[in-house]
Structure formats: C-alpha cells, structure tokens
Design a protein around this motif. Structure first.
Motif, short mmCIF file in Angstrom:
data_model
loop_
_atom_site.label_atom_id
_atom_site.label_comp_id
_atom_site.label_asym_id
_atom_site.label_seq_id
_atom_site.Cartn_x
_atom_site.Cartn_y
_atom_site.Cartn_z
N THR A 56 21.95 -6.66 -9.80
CA THR A 56 22.22 -5.78 -11.09
C THR A 56 22.88 -6.87 -11.87
O THR A 56 23.02 -6.44 -13.11
CB THR A 56 23.48 -4.61 -10.43
N GLY A 57 23.09 -8.07 -11.61
CA GLY A 57 23.82 -8.81 -12.47
C GLY A 57 25.34 -8.80 -12.53
O GLY A 57 25.82 -9.33 -13.59
N ARG A 58 25.86 -8.32 -11.70
CA ARG A 58 27.45 -7.98 -11.80
C ARG A 58 28.16 -9.46 -11.72
O ARG A 58 27.54 -10.28 -10.93
CB ARG A 58 27.96 -6.94 -10.70
N PRO A 59 29.22 -9.56 -12.35
CA PRO A 59 29.89 -10.98 -12.08
C PRO A 59 30.38 -10.79 -10.49
O PRO A 59 30.64 -10.14 -10.07
CB PRO A 59 31.04 -10.65 -13.08
N ARG A 60 30.28 -12.19 -10.20
CA ARG A 60 30.68 -12.12 -8.84
C ARG A 60 31.96 -11.81 -8.32
O ARG A 60 32.93 -12.44 -9.06
CB ARG A 60 30.50 -13.89 -8.21
N ALA A 62 33.03 -8.80 -8.73
CA ALA A 62 33.25 -7.52 -9.41
C ALA A 62 33.04 -6.13 -8.54
O ALA A 62 32.07 -6.31 -7.50
CB ALA A 62 32.73 -7.38 -10.52
N ALA A 63 33.44 -5.13 -8.53
CA ALA A 63 33.19 -4.07 -7.61
C ALA A 63 31.97 -3.50 -8.05
O ALA A 63 31.57 -3.43 -9.48
CB ALA A 63 34.37 -2.99 -7.89
N ALA A 64 30.96 -3.33 -7.24
CA ALA A 64 29.69 -2.83 -7.41
C ALA A 64 29.69 -1.17 -7.84
O ALA A 64 30.35 -0.59 -7.26
CB ALA A 64 28.61 -3.06 -6.15
N ARG A 65 28.85 -0.83 -8.77
CA ARG A 65 28.55 0.60 -8.94
C ARG A 65 27.39 0.90 -7.92
O ARG A 65 26.32 0.30 -8.11
CB ARG A 65 28.15 0.89 -10.44
N SER A 68 24.03 1.46 -9.95
CA SER A 68 23.34 0.33 -10.67
C SER A 68 21.92 0.16 -10.60
O SER A 68 21.45 0.32 -9.56
CB SER A 68 24.09 -0.69 -10.55
N TYR A 69 21.28 -0.28 -11.73
CA TYR A 69 19.87 -0.46 -11.69
C TYR A 69 19.73 -1.80 -11.15
O TYR A 69 20.55 -2.92 -11.45
CB TYR A 69 19.14 -0.47 -13.16
N ILE A 71 18.25 -4.67 -11.85
CA ILE A 71 17.61 -5.24 -13.12
C ILE A 71 17.44 -6.74 -13.23
O ILE A 71 16.69 -7.33 -13.93
CB ILE A 71 18.19 -4.77 -14.20
N PRO A 148 23.42 -14.48 -10.59
CA PRO A 148 24.43 -14.79 -11.25
C PRO A 148 25.62 -15.08 -9.97
O PRO A 148 26.73 -15.62 -10.57
CB PRO A 148 24.94 -13.80 -12.09
N PHE A 151 26.46 -18.69 -10.40
CA PHE A 151 26.57 -18.98 -11.75
C PHE A 151 26.85 -20.47 -11.77
O PHE A 151 26.52 -20.97 -12.89
CB PHE A 151 27.51 -18.18 -12.21
#
Ligand code: FE2
Ligand code: FE2
Lengths: 356, 362
Positions: A56-60, A62-65, A68-69, A71, A148, A151
């Motif tokens: 999903t491209g979340r910052p390493r 961070a809490a996941a939703r 989330s798509y 993507i 990411p 990163f």
C-alpha cells in the motif's frame, strides 16, 4: 483587525485514529553530521523485514489500515534483492556533496584548443552525454518497483538519478563551450540482451551498472588530470568521480550483502560477473575499452594530439589495466572473488600476460 | 554536415584481441563528423546553465522525437541501433519551456534535512499535539513516496531528445526523496513515532493514472501538489519551532518548482493537442470526486485541526475552522489555475468542494 473571531459550534471529533499508531516514544538525536538517516534507525523503525508485504506504500513502521488499496505493485520485496548495509551513509553523503555544473565548474578557464584535441574532447563528451543517463533511466525504473520498506537503498538510487542527470548535462555543456559541438553517437547503450537496461533482476542490473560499468568509468574520471586541458575539465572529472565512487560503492555493498544473505544465488551471480567481464573489455560502454571512437578520442587526449596517438595509447592501456585491477579488487571485497583464483575469470590471466 | 552513419562492430579484426596489449592503428573515422561545429556557449551571470546550450541546431526541439536510442539532441546518430524503447516521444506529452530553468534552480536551492534543519530547536510538545504532528508527517511522507514512485515510473520512458524534462524530473524525485526523509525524521525525533497510514484514495488515482504523463501531471502536481503546498503553508504558520519552520519553508519552495513545471506542461499540452482541454476537464471531474472521498476521512482533518488549535480542546472549533479555510485556499487556487489554463470547472464540480470556495476568502 483585532476583533475576536467567532468560531463555529464544536463539531464531534472521531479521534479513533489516535489509538492506531506505530511504535511510540522515539527520540532520535542528531549526531555530528546532523540528524541523519542512520540516526533515525531506532526501535522497530530501524529494522526492515526480510520479506515485505507492504503493497500500500505506507511508510515503514506506520500502522496499517486494513482497508487500504494494494496500489504498490512492487516487484522487489525481498531484502536481499536490494539491501546494503551503508545505504543511509551513502545517501547522506550524496545530499551533502551535490554540486552544480552551472557554477561549480570554472568554465572561464576553457581556452581554444588545437582542433584535433577539441574534436577528441567533443567526441568523448558526446559519448559520455549518451551513456551517463543509462544510470538515470535504469535506477529510476527500479525505484518505482521497489517497496518503500527498503527506502534507504531507494534514496541512494534517487540520488544517483540526480547525479547522472548532472553528468549528462556537464558533458553536453563541455561539448558546446569551446568552439566545437556534439559529434558521433556510439549506439553502445542499445537495448540488447545482457544490457543494463534489460536486466530483469536488480542484482543482475547492479552488477553491470554499478560494478563493471561505473567502476570502469570511475577509474577514468579519477585519472582525469591526464586528459584534462584546463581547470574546468579537471573539475568536471573530479566532481563526477566523487559521485561515481558512491554509485560503485552502492553496487559493491549490495553485492556483499547478497553474498552474505543469499547463498542460493551465488552461482547465478557468478554468471552475471562472467557477462560483466566480457563487457568491460568490449568497450561499448567503456571509453578505455577495445577500439571504439571514444577510446580513440581518449587516446588522443591522453597523448596530447593525433600525432602523439601512440603515447596516448600507452596511457590508455595503463588505464585499462587499472580498470581491471580495481574491478578485481571490488569483486573480491564482495565475497565473489574465488573466480579469480579458480580459473573461471580470464582477467587475472590477462593481467599476468600483460605484465610478462 | 554528415548524415547518419552505419554501425560498426566494436573491434574490427579476425583474430582474438588481447585487450591488455593489442595496439590497433586508429581509424579516426569519427573525426569531422558533426551536425554543427563552432559552438561556443559562454557562462552568464548564473554560470553555464542548461538552457544556455540551446543555440543553433542544439536548441531545435522537434515536436516528435522518434529516435529510440540515447542519441543526444544535435549529435550525429548511427543507423541500425536497436531501440532502447522510449514510449513518450511527442513533445506535447511532456514538454514545459521552464524545465531547463527549473532544473538549474533546483540545484542551486538544494538543501539537506540532516544539516539544514535546526533539529535542536525541537522541544517536547503536549502529547495530543505531538501525535497530531506525527500523524500529519506520516501522511506527508506517504505523499512524498507517491511523488517518488509516480515520477520514476515515467521518467525512463521519456525520449532522449527532451533531455531537459528528464533532467528536471531527476530533481523532482530527489526533492521528493528529501521530503519523505524529512517528514520521517520529524516524526521520530520528539517522543512520538509514525501514525496511521493515509486513506490512499488520491495516492491510488495518481499511481493508476497511466494514460499518459500529462494525466499524472494533472493529478500529481496540480491536484495533490497544490493541496500539499497549501497544507504546508498552514503548517508553517502553525510551526512549533525553528526546525518545523525550516522543514515547511524548504518543502514549500520545492513544491513551487514542481507546480511551475506542472502548470507549464499542462499549458503546453492543452495548447498543442486537440481535445487536451476537454480531456483535462474530464480528468478533473473524475479526480475531484476521488479527492472528495478522501477528504471525508477524518484522520488528516482532525490531526490538522489539533495542530491549528494547539490541542484537542479547541480542535473542533478553531481547528476545524482553520482547516476549512485551508481547503478554501486550496480550492480557490485550484480553480484559478485551471481557469488560467483555459479549463473552466463548472460542469459537475462537486458541491463538497464548491462549499469551501467562500471559506477564508479575503
Ligand atoms: Fe555518471
Ligand atoms: Fe554513476
């Protein structure tokens, strides 16, 4: 206007997000070089997983939703495929050592040169303008394909794309600054099998781009004093060499990490090195390689003119030898050096013959 | 002037070459081969800039660049070279007259988060405020990641003849790398951490805009870029220390360049392609609805409201009101920019966005 604002009636806030967060209580502190990427490798934030499922491209960290798509579509999701130990350091160094081809090169020191020398300079500059952005195009593509979660290596590659952009333009500037012009393209960066462009594995690409390709160019730039005719050219080679040294270090450190963490891939990597070694000498992307327009131009510059071609060729052969020696040293430092002792690589034998 | 010459093999000998010792005689066939000789570009007040090189044939930028090799613009091409495979070969699909200048400006204005932000000025904040800052940093870092991925997805597909744009985009993705980094650093340095990932509606739209670079430019630079820049301006006004102020100021400057290129390119595309204005309008209709969906997510709104109000207590009043002013600023700038481009957003403009137009208008 000092009249008190009237705010709208209080709306209800959700605030549920305040319970969803990554590890808390982080207090990264600046080191001597400021607050570097290395300084924020703290707690779980400093510890990327061996295999990333982050699409999903979340910052390493961070809490996941959960909704989330996906993507990202990332292809590079295994740490060993792209990781290296000192990426943070290389990235910070790249940031600190950015330079400007417009203002950091003393262009006014360029004075008219003999026609054969100017032509050689312009032919070499044409070649370098052509090949420099291979190292921009290709890393760019890999960046967008890498999760990411890794990163730090991606940041290094982003810095590299920037560096190569400057290299591409500094040689174009040189070609157009002294009464010459662009000359004949080499076509050496064509999309053929085994080229840097077409590799479908990151380490395969990196072995060709960073270790053999840029390694060879680094040797030449480091000997820039020998082929420069003014302070501007000296500055160009010196500044480019600084950048290339980082790019080569990236490749070497990555291959070392690969060697340490992915023994199942050793034999495959040796095959890439076989190919890389053929390409160092073939000269399509190495101006000190076998006879090409760029190597002829280089020999003229090294010798001091068309009439001193032989002297230039002697120096060029010395550079080529040094390229090979430095390449061997680098590959040994990655852990893949057995090839130079067990007869798999032809390079040691070639060096011995040349010495005899 | 010489035309294209045929490719020649790297070495022309029947016997195996000893690369360490062979001394082939030079053929020097490349000498004298050029389309234009006698070029002498002099450095100006700001040094020798990329745009200065556009003299004579070197400055002729054709409308279509069909050469799929890395033949530098103005150099003599070889025939028979297998293509590298560049998909974007029409000038109208990527060009902006300002690219060369923006490229040099980006280099002159470079900064390094490690040393150009006075990190020592950061002092502990109330818990809710720190968490709100960390949440915003998390989402901004993710935005920057989308900048990185979107630009690097397209950059290598752009033909070599338009090198100014390729080079300029190298500065954009490098800026974005710095943004990703600096927001992360801010989140991890003051007792907090990263928050919750963003809702991803707009991220998805940007990354899935694969119909062409122009479409990506519209979503990435105009819609998201303008939104982010407006947000950064409000954050700057509400910065808690010199470090935050430095972060936002630097990022706003970078974003201004991205926006300049974006607007410049959209102008070029609209004025050089039939129907492009209609396409942009259509893409706006789609994009605005997605933006509206994303804005319904409470997380960013509430985190910003807490920052703007200095805590939870007044977040729902002053905080939300300031947030709505911010959206008002964004929507007005968005509409003004499109209007300047000749795109009047009247048809199907979402009422949710239209409602912000009057908020905070001066
Ligand atoms: Fe380079
Ligand atoms: Fe390089």
């Amino acid at each position: 206007m000092s009249e008190a604002r009237v705010w709208p009636a209080e709306a209800d806030l959700d605030l549920g997000w305040m319970k969803q967060r990554g590890e808390w209580g982080m207090k990264a502190t600046p080191s001597k070089q400021g607050l570097t990427l290395a300084d924020i490798q703290i707690g779980s934030y400093g510890d990327p997983v061996d295999r990333s499922d982050n699409q999903t491209g979340r910052p390493r960290g961070a809490a996941a939703r959960p909704n989330s798509y996906r993507i990202g579509g990332y292809a590079v999701v295994n740490k060993s495929e792209i990781w290296l130990e000192n990426a943070s350091f290389l990235y910070e160094e790249a940031l600190q050592r950015q330079w400007s081809s417009a203002t950091d090169v003393p262009w006014h020191t360029i004075k008219p040169l003999r026609d054969d020398i100017e032509q050689a300079q312009c032919q070499l500059a044409t070649f370098l303008t052509e090949v420099e952005f291979v190292a921009g195009d290709v890393p760019a593509r890999w960046i967008s394909n890498t999760t990411p979660d890794y990163f730090e290596p991606r940041q290094c590659l982003l810095a590299q794309v920037m560096d190569e952009s400057r290299h591409m333009d500094v040689f174009r500037k040189r070609a157009l600054a002294n009464g010459g012009g662009l000359m004949l393209t080499s076509g050496g960066t064509a999309g053929v099998v085994g080229s840097i462009d077409l590799a479908r594995d990151f380490t395969e690409m990196s072995s060709r781009l960073h270790i053999s390709g840029e390694g060879a160019v680094l040797t030449i730039f480091r000997m820039g004093e020998l082929m420069a005719y003014n302070d501007a050219e000296k500055a160009i080679y010196r500044l480019c060499a600084q950048d290339e040294a980082r790019h080569v270090a990236f490749g070497v450190m990555h291959m070392r990490y690969m060697h340490e963490t992915a023994p199942e891939r050793h034999e495959e990597i040796q095959c890439y090195l076989d190919e890389a070694e053929r390409q160092i000498l073939a000269g399509s992307q190495n101006p000190a390689g076998n006879q090409t327009d760029a190597s002829e131009a280089l020999a003229i510059l090294l010798g001091g003119g068309k009439d001193k071609y032989d002297d230039g060729l002697n120096k060029l052969l010395a550079i080529r030898k040094r390229q090979v020696q430095e390449y061997i040293k680098r590959v040994r430092s990655t852990g893949f050096g057995a090839r130079f002792d067990n007869g798999r690589s032809q390079l040691t034998e070639m060096l011995n013959q040349a010495a005899a | 002037m010489t035309e294209k010459t045929a490719a020649k093999p790297a070495a022309s000998s029947d016997r195996p070459v000893d690369p360490m010792a062979d001394r082939p005689a030079p053929n020097l066939k490349w000498m004298g081969i050029t389309h234009q000789w006698g070029t002498r570009v002099k450095p100006g007040k700001h040094g020798l800039r990329l745009g200065d090189l556009n003299v004579g044939i070197y400055g002729e930028v054709p409308a279509v660049w069909n050469d799929q090799t890395r033949n530098p613009r103005g150099a003599v091409a070889r025939r028979g070279i297998p293509p590298v495979g560049y998909a974007i070969r029409d000038k109208a699909d990527l060009w902006a007259d300002s690219a060369a200048d923006m490229y040099e400006e980006a280099i002159q204005r470079r900064w390094a988060p490690a040393v150009d932000v006075p990190w020592a000025s950061i002092a502990p904040l109330p818990d809710a405020v720190e968490q709100a800052v960390c949440q915003v940093m998390t989402e901004l870092s993710q935005y920057a990641n989308v900048d990185v991925e979107a630009v690097t997805h397209w950059q290598h597909q752009m033909a070599y003849g338009y090198h100014e744009v390729k080079q300029y985009l190298a500065t954009v993705s490098f800026d974005a790398a710095r943004h990703m980094e600096v927001f992360r650093k801010r989140a991890l340095c003051n007792g907090g951490g990263l928050g919750l990932e963003g809702p991803g509606e707009v991220n998805r739209m940007i990354l899935e805009s694969r119909g062409g670079w122009t479409e990506t430019v519209l979503y990435l630079f105009l819609m998201r870029g303008l939104f982010t820049q407006t947000l950064l301006r409000y954050l700057e006004q509400h910065a808690h220390n010199h470090a935050e102020r430095a972060i936002y100021t630097n990022c706003i400057e970078d974003k201004a360049r991205h926006l300049t290129y974006g607007i410049d390119h959209l102008w070029y595309a609209i004025n050089h392609q039939n129907d492009q204005k209609l396409i942009v309008n259509q893409l706006c209709i789609i994009g605005e609805r997605i933006l509206v969906r994303e804005l319904k997510d409470p997380v960013l709104r509430e985190a910003l409201a807490i920052i703007f109000a200095g805590g939870i207590e007044h977040a729902s009043g002053k905080g939300i009101a300031t947030y709505e002013q911010m959206l008002g600023d964004f929507v007005r700038r968005y509409l003004d920019t499109l209007k300047w481009l000749g795109v009047e957003r009247t048809i199907l403009f979402p009422p949710e966005l239209a409602g912000y137009v009057g908020k905070g208008a001066r």
